[in-house]
Design a protein around this motif. Structure first.
Motif, short mmCIF file in Angstrom:
data_model
loop_
_atom_site.label_atom_id
_atom_site.label_comp_id
_atom_site.label_asym_id
_atom_site.label_seq_id
_atom_site.Cartn_x
_atom_site.Cartn_y
_atom_site.Cartn_z
N LEU A 1 0.83 -1.19 0.00
CA LEU A 1 0.00 0.00 0.00
C LEU A 1 0.87 1.25 0.00
CD1 LEU A 1 -2.85 1.19 0.17
CD2 LEU A 1 -2.66 1.09 2.66
N LYS A 2 1.91 1.25 0.83
CA LYS A 2 2.82 2.39 0.88
C LYS A 2 3.53 2.58 -0.45
CE LYS A 2 6.93 4.11 3.30
NZ LYS A 2 7.94 3.82 4.37
N GLN A 3 4.02 1.48 -1.03
CA GLN A 3 4.73 1.57 -2.31
C GLN A 3 3.82 2.11 -3.41
OE1 GLN A 3 7.92 0.91 -3.29
NE2 GLN A 3 8.55 0.59 -1.18
N ARG A 4 2.60 1.63 -3.45
CA ARG A 4 1.69 2.07 -4.50
C ARG A 4 1.30 3.53 -4.31
NH1 ARG A 4 -2.75 -2.58 -5.41
NH2 ARG A 4 -3.04 -1.45 -7.38
N LEU A 5 1.18 3.98 -3.07
CA LEU A 5 0.89 5.38 -2.81
C LEU A 5 2.06 6.26 -3.27
CD1 LEU A 5 -0.93 7.55 -1.57
CD2 LEU A 5 0.16 7.10 0.65
N LEU A 6 3.29 5.84 -2.96
CA LEU A 6 4.46 6.60 -3.37
C LEU A 6 4.58 6.63 -4.89
CD1 LEU A 6 7.08 5.34 -0.73
CD2 LEU A 6 5.99 7.59 -0.83
N ILE A 7 4.29 5.51 -5.54
CA ILE A 7 4.36 5.45 -7.00
C ILE A 7 3.35 6.40 -7.63
CG2 ILE A 7 3.88 3.97 -9.00
CD1 ILE A 7 5.12 1.66 -7.33
N ALA A 8 2.12 6.39 -7.10
CA ALA A 8 1.07 7.27 -7.61
C ALA A 8 1.46 8.74 -7.44
CB ALA A 8 -0.25 6.97 -6.91
N THR A 9 2.05 9.06 -6.29
CA THR A 9 2.49 10.43 -6.05
C THR A 9 3.60 10.83 -7.02
OG1 THR A 9 1.96 10.20 -3.69
CG2 THR A 9 3.43 12.01 -4.31
N GLY A 10 4.55 9.90 -7.24
CA GLY A 10 5.64 10.17 -8.17
C GLY A 10 5.15 10.36 -9.59
N GLN A 11 4.17 9.56 -10.01
CA GLN A 11 3.63 9.70 -11.35
C GLN A 11 2.92 11.04 -11.52
OE1 GLN A 11 1.70 5.56 -11.46
NE2 GLN A 11 2.29 5.86 -13.58
N LEU A 12 2.22 11.47 -10.47
CA LEU A 12 1.55 12.77 -10.53
C LEU A 12 2.57 13.90 -10.68
CD1 LEU A 12 -0.96 14.58 -10.25
CD2 LEU A 12 -0.65 14.49 -7.76
N LEU A 13 3.63 13.85 -9.88
CA LEU A 13 4.66 14.89 -9.95
C LEU A 13 5.39 14.85 -11.30
CD1 LEU A 13 6.16 14.57 -6.34
CD2 LEU A 13 4.66 16.38 -7.21
N SER A 14 5.60 13.64 -11.81
CA SER A 14 6.30 13.50 -13.10
C SER A 14 5.50 14.04 -14.27
CB SER A 14 6.63 12.03 -13.35
OG SER A 14 7.53 11.53 -12.39
N SER A 15 4.18 14.06 -14.12
CA SER A 15 3.31 14.50 -15.22
C SER A 15 3.12 16.00 -15.28
CB SER A 15 1.94 13.82 -15.09
OG SER A 15 1.27 14.27 -13.92
N LEU A 16 3.62 16.72 -14.26
CA LEU A 16 3.43 18.17 -14.23
C LEU A 16 4.29 18.86 -15.29
CD1 LEU A 16 3.49 18.78 -10.37
CD2 LEU A 16 1.48 18.68 -11.86
N PRO A 17 3.78 19.91 -15.92
CA PRO A 17 4.58 20.65 -16.92
C PRO A 17 5.84 21.23 -16.29
CG PRO A 17 2.25 21.29 -17.00
CD PRO A 17 2.42 20.46 -15.77
N ILE A 18 6.93 21.19 -17.03
CA ILE A 18 8.24 21.73 -16.64
C ILE A 18 8.80 21.02 -15.41
CG2 ILE A 18 9.58 23.79 -16.01
CD1 ILE A 18 7.47 25.47 -17.48
N PHE A 19 8.09 21.11 -14.27
CA PHE A 19 8.58 20.49 -13.04
C PHE A 19 8.73 18.98 -13.20
CE2 PHE A 19 7.72 18.29 -9.03
CZ PHE A 19 8.71 18.84 -8.22
N GLY A 20 7.85 18.35 -14.00
CA GLY A 20 7.88 16.91 -14.17
C GLY A 20 9.21 16.42 -14.70
N ALA A 21 9.76 17.13 -15.68
CA ALA A 21 11.05 16.72 -16.26
C ALA A 21 12.17 16.81 -15.23
CB ALA A 21 11.38 17.59 -17.47
N ILE A 22 12.12 17.84 -14.40
CA ILE A 22 13.12 18.00 -13.34
C ILE A 22 12.96 16.89 -12.30
CG2 ILE A 22 13.93 19.52 -11.49
CD1 ILE A 22 12.94 21.88 -13.19
N TYR A 23 11.72 16.61 -11.93
CA TYR A 23 11.45 15.58 -10.92
C TYR A 23 11.92 14.20 -11.39
CZ TYR A 23 9.05 12.47 -7.74
OH TYR A 23 8.78 11.47 -6.84
N ARG A 24 11.70 13.87 -12.67
CA ARG A 24 12.10 12.55 -13.17
C ARG A 24 13.60 12.34 -13.09
NH1 ARG A 24 7.88 13.64 -16.81
NH2 ARG A 24 9.29 14.44 -18.40
N THR A 25 14.37 13.44 -13.13
CA THR A 25 15.83 13.32 -13.04
C THR A 25 16.33 13.41 -11.61
OG1 THR A 25 16.13 14.23 -15.26
CG2 THR A 25 18.02 14.36 -13.77
N TYR A 26 15.80 14.36 -10.85
CA TYR A 26 16.37 14.65 -9.53
C TYR A 26 15.45 14.26 -8.36
CZ TYR A 26 19.52 17.55 -12.31
OH TYR A 26 20.43 17.98 -13.23
N GLY A 27 14.25 13.76 -8.64
CA GLY A 27 13.26 13.55 -7.60
C GLY A 27 13.67 12.60 -6.50
N GLY A 28 14.48 11.58 -6.83
CA GLY A 28 14.85 10.59 -5.82
C GLY A 28 15.83 11.09 -4.78
#
Length: 359
Positions: free
Chosen positions: A323-350
């Motif tokens: 449940l925790k993993q799936r919640l984190l994944i869903a949050t990450g996908q939401l952040l990754s889909s955001l304009p401009i910020f998403g590209a930055i998050y996919r590289t540096y988010g971790g």
């Protein structure tokens, strides 16, 4: 006197952030003290390691463990025992004599090398100094094997093999890139989930450029509180010095595949997403545990697991970890889909996710 709830919350957040940054500083310091026990020179100059590696032909696979992962590794060895040539292509890197003895007792022809780093004798807790040191050792071992001029797979034993990895096309096209990385997610995942290193099973192709990549990776790991997948993601995505390829999900996928439609079964599925001792129990519930009560290999259970994957009928389990993993994944996908910020998050988010976690 009236309390100021906003001020109280801000002070609490500030305290937590300072605490986390301090903890990460301490962990990095402890990690580098541990690394003195497995420096690159001691690995490259080890005659026993050279001898074991020299007797394995072609690209091979590397599995690392201490005694607390011996059962998981025996399960993996049982899984792959019926696959022609797999065990002969494995370098088993043990951190203690207990795990060495247990593995060789069941499979005496394995290529086993033992390196007893005293700081890596305990069980690993995700995020602590021992856990981070283990992956620093993994990078130094990669650097040592590259110094021997070899190409190889880095593997994790908590992976079910439906088919052998050693006939993968990644090996045949290895001259076009430095590393072929396993991806998070599965074939049916959102595009924002793909193209991100999972970090469990990946191919390292020998070249001088690859050696430079791994030298840089070691520098990042030894100076910052960062996992190797997060560091290598930055180097692969934000620079043009290195060529990084991603392995097709139909070759290697993650546990998320089970929670999709279970179509197009991958050759390998990495069963992370559980913490602590729960991993073995979860593998049993997935029908992917192949050792009987005496610890002996049950070949028939391996065949049944392969058939259930091919039929797409692997049990879907629910636990607090999942449940925790799936919640984190869903949050990450939401952040990754955001304009401009998403590209930055996919590289540096971790990277900030480690520093800002609540201890």
């Amino acid at each position: 006197m009236r309390s100021d709830p906003v001020g109280l919350v801000s002070r609490l957040i500030t305290f937590l952030l300072l605490n986390n940054f301090l903890r990460s500083f301490v962990i990095v310091r402890e990690m580098n003290e541990c690394a003195d026990e497995f420096n690159l020179k001691s690995l490259v100059g080890n005659a026993d390691l050279q001898a074991v590696v020299s007797q394995i032909s072609g690209p091979f696979g590397v599995v690392m463990l201490n005694q607390y992962a011996a059962d998981i590794t025996l399960n993996f060895l049982c899984n792959t025992a019926g696959m022609k040539g797999v065990h002969e292509k494995l370098l088993i890197f043990t951190l203690d004599k207990v795990s060495r003895f247990r593995l060789l007792s069941e499979y005496p022809d394995l290529n086993v090398f033992t390196y007893e780093a005293q700081c890596l004798q305990d069980t690993f807790v995700p995020g602590d100094a021992t856990y981070m040191s283990f992956f620093l050792l993994r990078t130094n071992l990669i650097r040592a094997l590259l110094a021997f001029g070899r190409s190889f797979w880095m593997l994790q034993a908590d992976t079910f093999w439906r088919d052998t990895l050693f006939k993968s096309p990644e090996v045949r096209t290895a001259t076009s890139y430095q590393v072929a990385l396993d991806q998070s997610g599965y074939d049916g995942s959102s595009d924002t989930r793909k193209g991100q290193m999972n970090g469990a099973n990946f191919f390292v192709s020998y070249s001088e450029k690859t050696r430079k990549l791994m030298d840089d990776l070691f520098w990042y790991q030894s100076h910052f509180y960062v996992t190797d997948p997060d560091a290598i993601k930055v180097m692969c995505n934000s620079q043009h010095r290195f060529n990084c390829s991603y392995i097709d999900h139909r070759v290697i996928s993650g546990w998320e595949w089970i929670y999709g439609d279970q179509s197009m079964a991958p050759s390998l599925i990495q069963m992370d997403g559980e913490s602590g001792s729960g991993k073995i129990e979860t593998l049993k519930r997935y029908n992917m545990w192949f050792l009987n009560e005496d610890g002996l290999c049950d070949r028939e259970s391996v065949k049944r697991a392969r058939k259930q994957m091919e039929a797409g009928i692997v049990p879907r389990l629910f636990s607090s970890s999942k449940l925790k993993q799936r919640l984190l994944i869903a949050t990450g996908q939401l952040l990754s889909s955001l304009p401009i910020f998403g590209a930055i998050y996919r590289t540096y988010g971790g990277i900030p996710s480690l520093y800002l976690q609540f201890f």
